[in-house]
Design an enzyme around this catalytic site. Structure first.
Site, short mmCIF file in Angstrom:
data_model
loop_
_atom_site.label_atom_id
_atom_site.label_comp_id
_atom_site.label_asym_id
_atom_site.label_seq_id
_atom_site.Cartn_x
_atom_site.Cartn_y
_atom_site.Cartn_z
CE LYS A 41 -3.96 -2.20 2.22
NZ LYS A 41 -4.66 -2.57 3.45
CD GLN A 98 -3.81 -4.07 6.65
OE1 GLN A 98 -3.89 -3.06 5.94
NE2 GLN A 98 -4.24 -5.25 6.23
CG ASP A 142 -9.97 0.41 5.22
OD1 ASP A 142 -9.81 -0.19 4.15
OD2 ASP A 142 -9.19 0.31 6.19
#
Ligand code: GUN
Length: 299
Positions: free
Chosen positions: A55, A99, A122
């Site tokens: 990422k 995460q 997200d």
């Protein structure tokens, strides 16, 4: 002609990243500000470390700023909340990603809901989830967004089609259902308590597998001509070699389906491309700019 059946996520994701880089470049030129994506990693889960590394790399490649917080496994919930609060207020940060999974002593829902909805790249904040299910514009979870873009390459309108999703996670299964519903599919979600999953799957014109069980879906589960989207990324050992396989038995199902995403190289690269797309989308309003029409990317 099995090559024609393969949905190449590497090609589609590269196109998206190229477009994000172009539009991002214009945004930077127009505002003098660069979109920033903050990634928070807690502990040293090996899979999470690989995802986060990718990422960060891809964020820099499109010309965005990457802000990294790598925290010890033992970080307290209070300390993590403090970091999220700081990132929420930081004008150099337009997107925040924590995460998952987080260690057991931290309440993930509490952390995810602490992220400002406008920076929630997200799409996990309750406000964004609610908007998604209401058919309103929102930041959409990256993996299902990537899957929906791949499905739209085949068919934009799923009227009269049955879509079956295996897996009911907040990260993939549930948001995927909302997106397929928006495309007019008749949607079924299967999970560990579903009776006779095989028969349910057999009815699917579009089958999305997101359970994390290596090669669970067999060719006997597949309707002739089905479109298969395999979200699974499972590391297994076969013939003394470590390999990646999906939740679908690819070799078995290839003959029967009309289209299939491979693992690796299918859904995986789409997730990161969509994260960058979400970071761009989050940046326009934060920079006081009108969001341009992105339907060419999203369809
Ligand atoms: N862990 C596995 N997939 C994801 C994802 O899409 N976002 C975050 N934050 N964590 C994940």
């Amino acid at each position: 002609m099995s090559e024609n059946k393969i949905i190449d996520g590497k090609i589609v994701s590269a196109e998206i990243r190229k477009k994000v880089k172009e539009l991002g470049g214009e945004l930077i030129k127009n505002t003098g500000k660069t979109p920033g994506l903050a990634v928070v990693l807690v502990g040293d889960n090996p899979a999470s470390r690989v995802y986060v590394k990718n990422k960060i790399e891809k964020t820099k490649e499109v010309g965005f700023n990457s802000i990294e917080h790598k925290l010890d496994e033992k970080v307290t919930e209070k300390e993590l909340i403090k970091i999220v609060d700081k990132l929420n207020e930081d004008l150099n940060v337009q997107g925040i990603l924590v995460q998952l999974p987080l260690p057991n002593h931290i309440n993930s829902d509490k952390i995810l809901d602490r992220i400002k909805p406008e920076k929630d790249v997200d799409g996990f904040h309750a406000q964004n989830v609610g908007k998604l299910w209401s058919g309103l514009t929102s930041l959409v979870p990256c993996t299902p967004l990537g899957c929906s873009i791949l499905v739209k390459k085949i068919s934009k309108d799923l009227s009269g089609k049955n879509a079956v999703i295996i897996g009911r996670s907040n990260i993939v299964g549930k948001p995927m259902a909302a997106l397929l519903l928006e495309m007019n599919a008749t949607v079924t979600i299967c999970h560990s308590r579903t009776r006779d999953i095989e028969t349910v799957c057999k009815d699917a014109d579009i089958l999305v597998a997101a359970v994390g069980i290596p090669e669970m879906v067999k060719s006997s589960w597949i309707k002739d001509g089905a479109v298969i989207i395999d979200v699974g990324i499972n590391r297994i050992e076969r013939e003394e070699k470590k390999i990646l396989v999906g939740d679908v038995d690819y070799n078995e199902c290839l003959d029967k389906c009309s289209k299939i995403t491979p693992v690796p190289g299918g859904v995986g690269p789409m997730t990161i491309a969509c994260l960058l797309l979400n970071t761009l989308l989050a940046s326009y309003p934060q920079f006081g700019e009108q969001t341009p029409d992105l339907s060419s990317i999203l369809e």
